[in-house]
Design a protein around this motif. Structure first.
Motif: not given
Length: 245
Positions: A64-66, A71-75, A110-112, A203-212
């Protein structure tokens, strides 16, 4: 005879299993995606999962890429997720149509979602570091308040995600399952999902990786309910109050 759920697997590349020889009727929802009217399941004859999910223990992990870069890219989840209800859910009564509706609803929320460029503009332009500090300390960017729908706030996005999880779990909980969106920082703490290796490139260690994450048993569901969405993010700023991802 209903097929048994696929076993757990540990390596991100090992998203295969050998399904039993069963006939699974194709849900009508597949026809919307150009599939034939023949037999269809989320598992290929060779054992490859088409649902973009990976089972680790008693959980399904879905990438899940939050947020997007611009802007406008799919998440959100992979767009192909909606085409195939995970087998573990299907055998517990979750239909393809219901799964597709859940995915569609999540993509609408996710459009928001914000973009990294948008966040940088809000927090850093034109005041730079001083503006960033002031926003973090005083601005309720993520909160549920009367101004949450303004472009400079993300509260409506978090409210939408919270509502989506509540509605999905009203169904899953009746079947001893539970879903939760979680964020890991650094990404090394995250479960090794199907797309994990691709997502960490550059990505470095500042990247927040999300999952469902979807728990598949009553015991695992209770455990997931008690877990925080926050695994290492530790956003204690005013701007982070109201986050659920």
């Amino acid at each position: 005879m209903e097929p048994s759920a696929p076993p757990a697997y540990d390596d991100a590349a090992d998203h295969y299993y050998n399904p039993p020889d069963v006939t699974i009727k194709q849900p009508t929802g597949y026809r919307e995606h150009g599939e034939s009217s023949g037999v269809q399941t989320s598992i290929t004859p060779g054992g490859l999962r088409l649902d973009k999910a990976k089972r680790i223990g008693d959980r399904l992990i879905i990438d899940f890429e939050k947020v997007s870069c611009c802007p406008g890219q799919t998440t959100g989840p992979d767009p192909d997720c909606k085409n195939y209800v995970p087998e573990e859910l299907r055998i517990r009564g979750i239909s393809q149509d219901m799964w597709a509706d859940w995915c569609d609803d999540l993509m609408k929320v996710q459009k928001k979602s914000p973009s990294i460029v948008g966040c940088l503009c809000i927090f850093c332009f034109p005041g730079g570091l001083i503006q960033s500090m002031l926003c973090a300390i005083f601005c309720p960017t993520s909160g549920d308040h009367c101004l949450k729908c303004l472009p400079c706030f993300y509260g409506d996005w978090y409210v939408g995600l919270r509502k989506w999880q509540k509605e999905v779990n009203e169904v899953l909980n009746r079947n001893d399952m539970h879903a939760k969106l979680k964020t890991y920082k650094p990404h090394q703490k995250a479960p090794k999902s199907i797309a994990y290796r691709d997502r960490i490139i550059g990505k470095d260690e500042n990247y927040e990786m999300s999952m469902l994450e979807i728990a598949l048993t009553a015991t695992e569901s209770q455990k997931l309910m008690e877990e925080s969405w926050d695994v290492g993010v530790n956003d204690g700023c005013t701007s982070g109050k109201g986050r659920i991802l």
